[in-house]
Scaffold this active site. Structure first.
Site, PDB file in Angstrom:
ATOM      1  N   ASP A   7       0.766  -1.054  -0.088  1.00 46.76           N
ATOM      2  CA  ASP A   7       0.082  -0.030   0.089  1.00 46.76           C
ATOM      3  C   ASP A   7       1.016   1.242   0.039  1.00 46.76           C
ATOM      4  O   ASP A   7       2.198   1.256   0.281  1.00 46.76           O
ATOM      5  CB  ASP A   7      -0.861   0.020   1.208  1.00 46.76           C
ATOM      6  CG  ASP A   7      -1.872   1.144   1.148  1.00 46.76           C
ATOM      7  OD1 ASP A   7      -2.320   1.715   0.103  1.00 46.76           O
ATOM      8  OD2 ASP A   7      -2.114   1.916   2.278  1.00 46.76           O
ATOM      9  N   SER A   8       0.164   2.387  -0.417  1.00 48.43           N
ATOM     10  CA  SER A   8       0.945   3.580  -0.293  1.00 48.43           C
ATOM     11  C   SER A   8       1.532   3.945   1.215  1.00 48.43           C
ATOM     12  O   SER A   8       2.479   4.840   1.500  1.00 48.43           O
ATOM     13  CB  SER A   8       0.426   4.787  -0.791  1.00 48.43           C
ATOM     14  OG  SER A   8      -1.049   4.849  -0.123  1.00 48.43           O
ATOM     15  N   CYS A  70      -4.147  -1.670  -2.150  1.00 49.23           N
ATOM     16  CA  CYS A  70      -4.532  -0.205  -2.415  1.00 49.23           C
ATOM     17  C   CYS A  70      -5.244   0.048  -3.570  1.00 49.23           C
ATOM     18  O   CYS A  70      -4.982  -0.404  -4.539  1.00 49.23           O
ATOM     19  CB  CYS A  70      -3.097   0.333  -2.594  1.00 49.23           C
ATOM     20  SG  CYS A  70      -3.195   2.086  -2.845  1.00 49.23           S
ATOM     21  N   GLU A 153      -2.875   9.182   7.681  1.00 50.34           N
ATOM     22  CA  GLU A 153      -1.471   8.970   7.805  1.00 50.34           C
ATOM     23  C   GLU A 153      -0.599   9.829   8.789  1.00 50.34           C
ATOM     24  O   GLU A 153       0.201   9.636   9.332  1.00 50.34           O
ATOM     25  CB  GLU A 153      -0.866   9.508   6.386  1.00 50.34           C
ATOM     26  CG  GLU A 153      -1.072   8.310   5.233  1.00 50.34           C
ATOM     27  CD  GLU A 153      -0.274   7.010   5.456  1.00 50.34           C
ATOM     28  OE1 GLU A 153       0.889   7.260   5.776  1.00 50.34           O
ATOM     29  OE2 GLU A 153      -0.542   6.196   5.471  1.00 50.34           O
ATOM     30  N   CYS A 187     -11.023   2.701  -0.438  1.00 50.65           N
ATOM     31  CA  CYS A 187      -9.780   3.100  -0.003  1.00 50.65           C
ATOM     32  C   CYS A 187      -9.493   2.256   1.156  1.00 50.65           C
ATOM     33  O   CYS A 187     -10.169   2.315   2.206  1.00 50.65           O
ATOM     34  CB  CYS A 187      -9.444   4.438   0.248  1.00 50.65           C
ATOM     35  SG  CYS A 187      -7.966   4.974   0.953  1.00 50.65           S
ATOM     36  N   HIS A 189      -7.396   2.793   3.560  1.00 51.11           N
ATOM     37  CA  HIS A 189      -7.072   3.517   4.717  1.00 51.11           C
ATOM     38  C   HIS A 189      -8.753   3.823   5.525  1.00 51.11           C
ATOM     39  O   HIS A 189      -8.627   4.031   6.614  1.00 51.11           O
ATOM     40  CB  HIS A 189      -6.555   5.067   4.396  1.00 51.11           C
ATOM     41  CG  HIS A 189      -5.393   5.081   4.141  1.00 51.11           C
ATOM     42  ND1 HIS A 189      -4.716   4.383   2.886  1.00 51.11           N
ATOM     43  CD2 HIS A 189      -4.174   5.756   4.718  1.00 51.11           C
ATOM     44  CE1 HIS A 189      -3.344   4.667   2.935  1.00 51.11           C
ATOM     45  NE2 HIS A 189      -3.133   5.551   3.944  1.00 51.11           N
TER      46      HIS A 189
HETATM   47  N1  DGL Z   1      -4.976   3.303   0.617  1.00 52.01           N
HETATM   48  C1  DGL Z   1      -4.877   3.418  -0.743  1.00 52.01           C
HETATM   49  C2  DGL Z   1      -6.039   3.244  -1.485  1.00 52.01           C
HETATM   50  O1  DGL Z   1      -6.865   2.322  -1.095  1.00 52.01           O
HETATM   51  C3  DGL Z   1      -4.319   4.645  -0.892  1.00 52.01           C
HETATM   52  C4  DGL Z   1      -4.561   6.090  -0.489  1.00 52.01           C
HETATM   53  C5  DGL Z   1      -3.440   7.166  -1.060  1.00 52.01           C
HETATM   54  O2  DGL Z   1      -2.342   7.022  -0.835  1.00 52.01           O
HETATM   55  O3  DGL Z   1      -4.181   8.099  -1.380  1.00 52.01           O
HETATM   56  O4  DGL Z   1      -6.559   3.965  -2.310  1.00 52.01           O
END
Ligand code: DGL
Length: 283
Positions: A7-8, A70, A153, A187, A189
């Site tokens: 993931d990012s 991600c 984050e 997402c 996150h």
């Molecule tokens: N967690 C990621 C997603 O599912 C990326 C969030 C990001 O880096 O903007 O899209």
């Protein structure tokens, strides 16, 4: 050989956690590109190039299968990587969008995601394809939530300050379609904001009732369990891959950020202590 989870940043930990609960015996490597997160507002070229660097890194560390945990990377980079950059006899790379869509059944579907995922229209295309196959119709409404990943984050997702942005994006979504019955957290996150999202939806139902109207129950779709079950099915269908994976039950954590920073935040997200390794990626 191992299973890589990428993931990012920290969001993919919500997926890794569920995968390890369901498939605890495998060996995993988690890679969070925290130093370059968020990816959500970046261009296709940048997301593709960062994701490919991570895939190459995980492959060199002994991964035979990589999950792009991600949505942004799944939406923007997965197909190109699958078609042009990897040899499927040596490495498989899977995303999170298709399994999520397969698990969704509502008629008025709201998709909360990063700008990149929204612009890619991946959810809209996949959902339309699925409904055409079933000969069913549905209304799909997308909402980009660009402030949510930075809040998460930076560890501010449970603060009062986060309420403003939760209200802002959910209000905008419901203004576009007041009949939403299914909410996809598109997402990885976003499950960290789940308590606030649930509270908002509950409050919305109450406000609507007070006005003498009714709001149909809203089903909130989180991806962790869905992706974990889909991986279990995939491994049961691909013995060529399952048979070369090792079973020591270990997990290494790699981050492009400082290891101590990652350990502090990841520990909160996972409710357990982790000891990450700092890596240099793309330099
Ligand atoms: N967690 C990621 C997603 O599912 C990326 C969030 C990001 O880096 O903007 O899209």
């Amino acid at each position: 050989m191992k299973i890589g989870v990428f993931d990012s940043g920290y969001g993919g930990l919500t997926i890794l956690d569920k995968i390890r609960q369901l498939l605890p015996t495998y060996d995993y490597i988690y890679l969070g590109d925290n130093a370059r997160a968020p990816y959500g507002s970046r261009s296709f070229e940048v997301i593709y190039s960062y994701t490919l660097q991570a895939v190459r890194y995980l492959e060199a560390e002994g991964c035979r299968l990589i999950i792009l945990a991600c949505n942004t990377a799944s939406a923007k980079a997965l197909r190109t990587i699958q078609q042009h950059d990897i040899d499927p006899d040596r490495l498989r790379v899977l995303g999170v969008i298709r399994p999520t869509v397969e698990a969704v059944s509502g008629h008025h579907i709201g998709v909360l995601a990063t700008q990149g995922t929204v612009q890619s229209e991946s959810y809209v295309l996949e959902l339309k394809k699925q409904r055409t196959e079933k000969d069913e119709e549905c209304v799909i409404t997308q909402q980009a939530c660009p402030m949510w990943v930075p809040l998460i984050e930076s560890g501010e997702h449970l603060s009062q300050g986060a309420d403003y942005f939760v209200d802002k994006y959910l209000t905008e979504l419901w203004q576009k379609d007041p009949l939403i019955d299914t909410l996809i957290l598109g997402c990885t996150h976003y499950p960290l904001l789940l308590p606030k999202i649930r509270e908002w939806v509950k409050g919305k139902a109450q406000r609507t009732k007070d006005k003498g109207q009714s709001l149909s129950a809203v089903r909130i779709i989180e991806q962790g369990d869905i992706v974990a079950r889909s991986l279990r099915d995939y491994l049961s269908r691909h013995n060529d891959i399952a048979s070369v994976l090792s079973h020591e039950g270990t997990c290494r954590y790699l981050t492009s950020e400082q290891a101590e920073t990652f350990n502090r935040s990841a520990g909160i997200f996972l409710n357990t202590l982790v000891s990450a390794e700092h890596i240099r990626i793309g330099i």
